[in-house]
Structures are given as C-alpha cells and as structure tokens.
Design an enzyme around this catalytic site. Structure first.
Site, mmCIF file in Angstrom:
data_model
loop_
_atom_site.group_PDB
_atom_site.id
_atom_site.type_symbol
_atom_site.label_atom_id
_atom_site.label_comp_id
_atom_site.label_asym_id
_atom_site.label_seq_id
_atom_site.Cartn_x
_atom_site.Cartn_y
_atom_site.Cartn_z
ATOM 1 N N GLU A 27 29.755 32.513 36.902
ATOM 2 C CA GLU A 27 29.438 33.907 37.298
ATOM 3 C C GLU A 27 28.043 34.483 36.916
ATOM 4 O OE1 GLU A 27 30.435 37.262 35.043
ATOM 5 O OE2 GLU A 27 31.848 36.220 33.696
ATOM 6 N N SER A 143 40.418 46.402 34.347
ATOM 7 C CA SER A 143 39.642 45.871 35.104
ATOM 8 C C SER A 143 40.157 45.136 36.617
ATOM 9 C CB SER A 143 38.996 44.265 34.495
ATOM 10 O OG SER A 143 38.240 43.656 35.139
ATOM 11 N N ALA A 144 39.222 45.127 37.421
ATOM 12 C CA ALA A 144 39.463 44.690 38.842
ATOM 13 C C ALA A 144 39.922 42.997 38.713
ATOM 14 C CB ALA A 144 38.605 44.960 39.935
ATOM 15 N N LYS A 162 39.076 39.421 24.559
ATOM 16 C CA LYS A 162 38.385 40.107 22.987
ATOM 17 C C LYS A 162 39.008 41.506 22.874
ATOM 18 C CE LYS A 162 33.957 40.010 24.046
ATOM 19 N NZ LYS A 162 34.069 39.691 25.681
HETATM 20 N N1 PSU Z 1 33.605 40.102 29.050
HETATM 21 C C1 PSU Z 1 32.646 39.494 28.306
HETATM 22 N N2 PSU Z 1 31.438 39.044 28.998
HETATM 23 C C2 PSU Z 1 31.142 39.596 30.225
HETATM 24 C C3 PSU Z 1 32.080 40.285 31.035
HETATM 25 C C4 PSU Z 1 33.332 40.372 30.257
HETATM 26 O O1 PSU Z 1 32.735 38.950 27.330
HETATM 27 O O2 PSU Z 1 29.869 39.327 30.515
HETATM 28 C C5 PSU Z 1 31.986 40.628 32.254
HETATM 29 C C6 PSU Z 1 32.707 39.788 33.209
HETATM 30 O O3 PSU Z 1 31.586 39.648 34.482
HETATM 31 C C7 PSU Z 1 33.692 40.581 33.602
HETATM 32 C C8 PSU Z 1 33.362 41.732 33.695
HETATM 33 O O4 PSU Z 1 34.309 40.175 35.063
HETATM 34 O O5 PSU Z 1 32.498 41.829 32.726
HETATM 35 C C9 PSU Z 1 34.370 42.764 33.504
HETATM 36 O O6 PSU Z 1 33.906 44.081 33.706
HETATM 37 P P1 PSU Z 1 34.976 45.416 33.911
HETATM 38 O O7 PSU Z 1 35.541 45.429 32.481
HETATM 39 O O8 PSU Z 1 34.269 46.527 34.183
HETATM 40 O O9 PSU Z 1 36.013 45.102 34.815
HETATM 41 MN MN MN Z 2 36.934 49.038 33.678
#
Ligand code: PSU
Ligand code: MN
Length: 306
Positions: A27, A143-144, A162
């Site tokens: 990613e 999260s999506a 985490k």
């Molecule tokens: N958790 C991490 N490192 C990251 C992410 C999450 O330890 O870089 C990033 C990933 O790309 C994940 C995104 O898909 O954050 C999730 O974001 P959100 O919680 O806004 O869905």
């Molecule tokens: Mn979110």
C-alpha cells in the site's frame, strides 16, 4: 467498461500475473501518511527488495494522475513519500472523484485491496489495518478496511491491530462480516508493537503453506471477502507493553482535545505516537513491515504453486 482507462499495471507485474508467478501488493498510505520522510521511502524500497528476495514480485499500489497504478516506479514512491500528507488519503469513497479529476491518491488497505483484486493479485502485505476505534459506540469511527475485508478476495498480512483501536470490537466486527482471522504461529492476536493483546484469533496456522491452502479454499468456493493474517512483530523489536500503551493513551487524549476526527485520526495518532516515543515506535513499525513482507511473499509463493 474499459478497465485500462482506470487501471495501469506495470509491465513487470502484468507479466508476473499472466505467468502465474507470485506477486505481493503493497500500500501507499503507509508511505505518505504512516511514516515521515525519508524513512517512508527507504522503508517502501526495502519492502520491495525483501519481497523479491523471498521469490515474489512487489506491486506497490497508488493512484497516479487518476489511474490506479499497480507496480509504482521508484520515482513514484519517492514522489508520494516526499509529498506526504499533501497527497489525498484515498479510501473506497475517494475513488470516483480522484479518478474522474485525474488526481493522485495514496491507497489505504481498502483501495490497495481494490487495486490488487482488479489486477488479479491475491496477497497483500502491510503494517497495520484500520479497525473499530476506541469510543466507536458513540463516534461510529469504523475503518472502511473492515468492510473491504468483508467483500474483496485479497489476503492481507498485518501485524495485528494496535491499541489505538478497540481490539475486542474489531474482532467482533470481523466475525460478523465473516472474515477469517489467522494468527501466524500464535493463538493470541498480536497488537502491532507488541506480541501480546489478551485477545485470541480464530485459528493458529504455522506455515505459509497452510495459510495458502486455507485461502485457496475461500477462493475455490468463491466466498466473498479476504482473510486477515496477523503476524507478530519479531521479539527483538517488540516494545514494552505498558510504555507503548501509555503513549497511545496520551496520543488519543490529545486527538480528542483537538477535535481530530474522520480520516485524519489514524495519521494523527501514528505521528503523535512516533513523536512521543522519540522514534522508537517508528523503528518497531519498520521492522514489523519487513517481517510481513517476508511472510506475504512466502504465502504468495505457496499460493502460486498450487
Ligand atoms: N495503521 C497503521 N499504519 C497505517 C495505517 C493504519 O499502523 O499506515 C493506514 C492504512 O493505510 C490503513 C489506514 O488502511 O491507515 C486506515 O485508516 P482509517 O483508520 O482512517 O480507516
Ligand atoms: Mn475512520
């Protein structure tokens, strides 16, 4: 629909997929929003090298000028890393506008899974996935990534969740959505910076071959959705549980007091934790990503060999 309009697969990745060779998707939000420059670029390039050393072809995915690009060049990785937070963090809902306007975007786990599936890649390695945030019962911040795991057939290797997340609720959500959660050589869900979380995964599997076999069944039956493989951080890089949790709590408190919400939450917390720990958490983060790249390549190799 002409997929070429929206999808750009590099010649190397295209050839590997056509030949049935192992490919591992990677990613780009982890590059632009997950780590500071220049460690982000250095890590991304090392991850690609580790995937190669373990017999697979790396495919870093990002949105470049309105195209889902599968197999970014080193220049593109450098560009995303340098621009950092100025690149749009692109989840599923961002695709229509970014692509129609020809813009750049860093792909989260969600959009990396989408790009991988469109290109025909089945295995994806990263650091952490999004989940159910603490306090989600009032904020509804889920999260999506969890919805994508429920519908897109890509296996995701991560280091567990985490504790910026509510691990118990994250596991409940994945259960509801029918997503298998596998522990690699562990029955305890790893908590990213540490190997212990106090929560159990569904199944412990001890070899990349067993994991590939299980995922192959899911593909054979055409069951929608992916599989989450949680790989504990190697012991020598694991952080002290109380120390990291204290800092995570402080980061969350600060996010709340500043009113941080929505897609900014996760990047804010990651950055804050890195600052509070004086870079120790970044070191652990980098090492667990390497560890996941290795396992991802091994699983992809087993899957390709079936
Ligand atoms: N958790 C991490 N490192 C990251 C992410 C999450 O330890 O870089 C990033 C990933 O790309 C994940 C995104 O898909 O954050 C999730 O974001 P959100 O919680 O806004 O869905
Ligand atoms: Mn979110």
């Amino acid at each position: 629909m002409n997929l070429d309009r929206y999808l750009n697969v590099s010649p190397e990745v295209k050839a590997a997929i056509a030949a049935g060779k192992p490919v591992v998707a990677l990613e780009s939000t982890i590059i632009s929003h997950g780590m500071p420059y220049p460690q982000n670029v250095e890590t991304a390039l090392n991850v690609e090298r580790i995937v190669r050393e373990n017999g697979a072809v790396p495919a870093t995915i990002a949105i470049i000028q309105g195209k889902i690009t599968v197999g970014c060049t080193h220049e593109q990785i450098e560009h995303l890393g340098k621009k950092g937070l100025a690149v749009t963090k692109a989840s599923r809902r961002d695709l229509p506008v970014l692509l129609s306007r020809g813009e750049d975007g860093a792909t989260t786990v969600t959009t990396t899974m989408i790009g991988a599936a469109l290109a025909g890649i089945r295995v994806f390695a990263t650091g952490g996935v999004g989940g159910v945030h603490r306090g989600a019962e009032t904020t509804m911040d889920i999260s999506a990534d969890l919805e994508e795991l429920a519908q897109t057939q890509v296996l995701v290797v991560c280091a567990g969740a985490k504790s910026i997340l509510d691990l118990g609720l994250t596991l409940e959500y994945l259960e509801t959505k029918g997503v298998p959660v596998i522990g690699y050589r562990t029955k305890e869900l790893p908590a990213f910076y540490t190997t212990h979380s106090g929560f159990q995964v569904d199944y412990r599997l001890d070899t990349p071959g067993e994991i590939a076999e299980a995922f192959a069944v899911k593909l054979d039956l055409d069951l929608p959705g992916g599989m989450l493989v949680t790989n504990p951080i190697p012991d020598e890089y694991a952080m002290d549980l109380d120390y990291i949790n204290r800092n995570i709590d402080a980061a969350i408190a600060e996010a709340e007091s500043l009113g941080i919400h929505g897609k900014e939450t996760t990047p804010f917390l990651l950055d804050k934790i890195q600052k509070l720990t004086g870079g120790d958490s970044l070191k652990a983060n980098i090492q667990l990503v390497y560890n996941n790249a290795r396992l991802g390549a091994q699983i992809a190799t087993e899957l390709a060999g079936r």
